[in-house]
Design a protein around this motif. Structure first.
Motif, PDB file in Angstrom:
ATOM      1  N   PRO A   1     -39.604  16.580   0.830  1.00  0.00           N
ATOM      2  CA  PRO A   1     -39.891  16.193  -0.561  1.00  0.00           C
ATOM      3  C   PRO A   1     -40.137  17.489  -1.342  1.00  0.00           C
ATOM      4  N   ILE A   2     -40.007  17.432  -2.643  1.00  0.00           N
ATOM      5  CA  ILE A   2     -40.435  18.606  -3.409  1.00  0.00           C
ATOM      6  C   ILE A   2     -41.889  18.339  -3.814  1.00  0.00           C
TER       7      ILE A   2
ATOM      8  N   TYR B   1     -45.728  18.485  -5.407  1.00  0.00           N
ATOM      9  CA  TYR B   1     -46.391  18.598  -6.714  1.00  0.00           C
ATOM     10  C   TYR B   1     -47.108  19.936  -6.807  1.00  0.00           C
TER      11      TYR B   1
ATOM     12  N   HIS C   1     -51.227  22.257   1.769  1.00  0.00           N
ATOM     13  CA  HIS C   1     -52.283  22.025   2.756  1.00  0.00           C
ATOM     14  C   HIS C   1     -51.645  21.671   4.087  1.00  0.00           C
TER      15      HIS C   1
ATOM     16  N   GLY D   1     -51.088  18.946   5.610  1.00  0.00           N
ATOM     17  CA  GLY D   1     -50.149  17.824   5.585  1.00  0.00           C
ATOM     18  C   GLY D   1     -48.777  18.269   5.075  1.00  0.00           C
TER      19      GLY D   1
ATOM     20  N   ASP E   1     -42.055  20.002  -7.420  1.00  0.00           N
ATOM     21  CA  ASP E   1     -41.878  18.927  -8.396  1.00  0.00           C
ATOM     22  C   ASP E   1     -42.843  19.265  -9.530  1.00  0.00           C
TER      23      ASP E   1
ATOM     24  N   TRP F   1     -40.643  10.707 -11.328  1.00  0.00           N
ATOM     25  CA  TRP F   1     -39.979  10.414 -10.057  1.00  0.00           C
ATOM     26  C   TRP F   1     -38.451  10.415 -10.194  1.00  0.00           C
TER      27      TRP F   1
ATOM     28  N   TYR G   1     -32.392  16.346  -5.159  1.00  0.00           N
ATOM     29  CA  TYR G   1     -31.665  16.456  -3.892  1.00  0.00           C
ATOM     30  C   TYR G   1     -30.165  16.596  -4.118  1.00  0.00           C
TER      31      TYR G   1
ATOM     32  N   GLY H   1     -42.764  11.669   3.811  1.00  0.00           N
ATOM     33  CA  GLY H   1     -43.920  10.989   4.373  1.00  0.00           C
ATOM     34  C   GLY H   1     -43.814   9.490   4.128  1.00  0.00           C
TER      35      GLY H   1
ATOM     36  N   ASP I   1     -45.786   7.479   2.921  1.00  0.00           N
ATOM     37  CA  ASP I   1     -46.353   7.026   1.644  1.00  0.00           C
ATOM     38  C   ASP I   1     -45.344   7.051   0.509  1.00  0.00           C
TER      39      ASP I   1
ATOM     40  N   TRP J   1     -48.571  10.640   9.218  1.00  0.00           N
ATOM     41  CA  TRP J   1     -49.545  11.541   8.608  1.00  0.00           C
ATOM     42  C   TRP J   1     -50.318  12.327   9.646  1.00  0.00           C
ATOM     43  N   ILE J   2     -50.733  13.500   9.210  1.00  0.00           N
ATOM     44  CA  ILE J   2     -51.688  14.286   9.986  1.00  0.00           C
ATOM     45  C   ILE J   2     -53.062  13.746   9.601  1.00  0.00           C
TER      46      ILE J   2
ATOM     47  N   LYS K   1     -55.945   9.869   6.662  1.00  0.00           N
ATOM     48  CA  LYS K   1     -54.996  10.862   6.162  1.00  0.00           C
ATOM     49  C   LYS K   1     -55.741  12.021   5.501  1.00  0.00           C
ATOM     50  N   MET K   2     -55.355  13.242   5.872  1.00  0.00           N
ATOM     51  CA  MET K   2     -55.915  14.382   5.150  1.00  0.00           C
ATOM     52  C   MET K   2     -55.292  14.366   3.771  1.00  0.00           C
TER      53      MET K   2
ATOM     54  N   LYS L   1     -55.360  15.771  -0.526  1.00  0.00           N
ATOM     55  CA  LYS L   1     -55.893  16.624  -1.582  1.00  0.00           C
ATOM     56  C   LYS L   1     -56.947  15.872  -2.361  1.00  0.00           C
TER      57      LYS L   1
END
Ligand code: MSP
Length: 506
Positions: free
Chosen positions: A8-9, A11, A17, A19, A48, A224, A231, A258, A260, A289-290, A297-298, A300
């Protein structure tokens, strides 16, 4: 055959981090494995940079949004550099060319009647940059637990519902399209309800940081729609047809995302592409997820993320990559801690791989003056399994199971350790030096093949290992398949030294 793989690109409202580092490292590993098994590859990552979330952060920091984006997108590039990640494209949605291409996509959709105007009333979550219907809210928050605000405004809508059935048909006809299997079920279950049309614009009065709609300058494009287009635009969509043909239409395209953001990738994006009469990506893979210590989920927004640079500086970047590739079943959630990395690395890399290398080179240095002993034309279990390893790795990668690829390699290394234990060349050498030599020679050939097959994960260590075996391999001219399909390839004229410990115990 060409294979184009994307992350993903990210944010730019925050720094990378653990994840996002996981997501980027895994995508790189998959990309390198594909190159190893014979594909010509391209790997995209990026940032993004539009939307309300970024606008808000820039405002809080009292800088203009572009200055903010420049700084934060640099953070991502620097982190990926530190993690020794090599990508082909770092995409930024603030590129001029991106704006033009997004506008031409929207013009086409508008001209063909797939975009219409309507009043919208409902809930908007800035954190997720998503609208939610009232019934999806949980205790006044978004389904992801973030604040929402009530909104009533004029929006433009994309006729997503029109493409619901064609999308369902496509998913059913193309078993690889959504992976792993449980994620495909999720998407089909989401699609079993009538699909609403998608709001694709935001009034400038609320948010100005975006790409203006080509047919109404008082609105900007929903972030979005702007982001997903990256891509395709990155490989020529709407600006360089031949490139697009080569790297999209005729290539294998895989988005790794991910779980999500899977629905967005597996529903919004493909329906837009269907409307544009453009080939859909071949695979959309939803990874897990990590998790932090409480198995959550870890993230932000919860502020419990780990800084990947600090983690990697402590455990080592290749150890980190080895852990996430081999220990986590790709697709599943997984707990992360440094202790877990240490256990895995000690067991597989230090005790199994490192031990075998130092033992065998040590014995060759000691009993054979570093002269590589000749092998034997007879078949043995090492040779047979060693020569089958490339195919096992290849088959695992083709079904997106890098953890299985690693476990084949480690099982082989364990079998080699056992073989060496059984033949005990340190004793055998006194009775039958030729036979002991064959055991050691076969072990080194097995190590050579293992190092080649682990190179997507252990970029530096694997070349050091090959160097210790005096094996020079130029992957740009000699395919891995070739050097993994012959057994006695090590150079007999060069002296083997006792190898330096490549994988010291953590
Ligand atoms: N900007 C959008 C994506 C647009 S793609 C056209 C976005 N960005 S993000 O910065 O929030 O992060 C995206 C990715 O990081 C998601 O795929 C998400 O799953 C992943 N991760 C964030 N936290 C994570 C973990 N704790 N573990 C694994 N991946 C995680 O969404």
């Amino acid at each position: 055959m060409k294979y184009y793989t994307t992350t993903p690109i990210y944010y730019v409202n925050d720094k990378p981090h653990l994840g996002t580092a996981y997501a980027t490292c895994m995508t790189e590993v998959m990309n390198l494995f594909r190159s190893l098994i014979g594909f010509e590859t391209k790997f995209l990552t990026g940032t993004d940079e539009h939307g309300q979330k970024v606008q808000q952060v820039a405002h809080q920091r009292q800088v203009d949004p572009l200055t903010h984006c420049n700084e934060f997108s640099k953070n991502f590039m620097e982190t990926w550099k530190h993690l020794n990640i090599d990508y082909d494209i770092f995409y930024r949605t603030t590129r001029i060319q991106h704006k033009k291409a997004v506008q031409s996509i929207l013009t086409k959709l508008y001209d063909q009647g797939d975009i219409y105007e309507q009043n919208y009333e409902g809930w908007y979550c800035v954190g997720d940059e998503t609208f939610y219907p009232e019934e999806d809210l949980k205790e006044g928050l978004s389904p992801t637990g973030k604040p929402v605000e009530k909104i009533s405004e004029k929006n433009y809508f994309f006729r997503m519902s029109k493409y619901q059935q064609p999308l369902i048909d496509h998913i059913q006809k193309n078993p690889r399209f959504i992976q792993p299997k449980n994620r495909k079920k999720e998407v089909l279950s989401f699609l079993s309800q009538p699909l609403e049309d998608l709001s694709i614009s935001r009034p400038k009065s609320r948010i100005h940081w975006g790409i203006p709609l080509p047919f109404d300058d008082s609105h900007v494009t929903y972030v979005w729609v702007d982001a997903l287009s990256n891509y395709a635009i990155a490989v020529g969509f709407q600006w360089e047809e031949a490139l697009f043909e080569e790297w999209w239409t005729q290539a294998q395209v895989q988005h790794i995302v991910g779980k999500d953001i899977l629905i967005i990738h597996a529903v919004y994006w493909p329906t837009l592409l269907l409307a544009l009469n453009t080939k859909l990506p071949d695979e959309i893979f939803g990874h897990g997820w990590i998790l932090n210590k409480d198995s959550k989920k870890m993230s932000k927004s919860k502020g419990d993320t780990l800084n990947p640079l600090a983690v990697v500086d402590r455990v080592g970047i290749e150890n980190f990559k080895y852990f996430i590739t081999s220990e986590i079943r790709f697709g599943n959630d997984a707990p992360f801690s440094e202790e877990l990395v240490i256990q895995k690395v000690n067991a597989d890399l230090s005790n199994t791989l490192g031990n075998l290398l130092s033992r065998s080179t040590n014995l060759i240095a000691k009993f054979y003056d570093g002269q590589l002993p000749p092998g034997s034309p007879e078949k043995n279990i090492l040779k047979t399994t060693g020569l089958e390893l490339f195919k096992k790795v290849k088959d695992s990668i083709l079904i997106n199971e890098p953890h299985t690829a690693c476990s084949h390699i480690i099982s082989f290394l364990k079998a080699m350790n056992q073989y060496v234990e059984e033949y005990a060349p340190w004793k055998l050498v006194k009775e039958d030096k030729t036979q002991a030599g064959v055991v050691l020679r076969d072990t080194l050939e097995g190590l050579r093949i293992s190092a080649i097959l682990l190179s997507p994960v252990l970029k530096i260590k694997s070349s050091q290992l090959l160097e210790a075996l005096n094996f020079s391999w130029d992957k740009s001219t000699t395919p891995a398949e070739k050097v993994c399909s012959e057994w006695y390839l090590l150079n007999e004229t060069q002296v083997i030294q006792k190898a330096q410990p490549l994988f010291p115990r953590l």
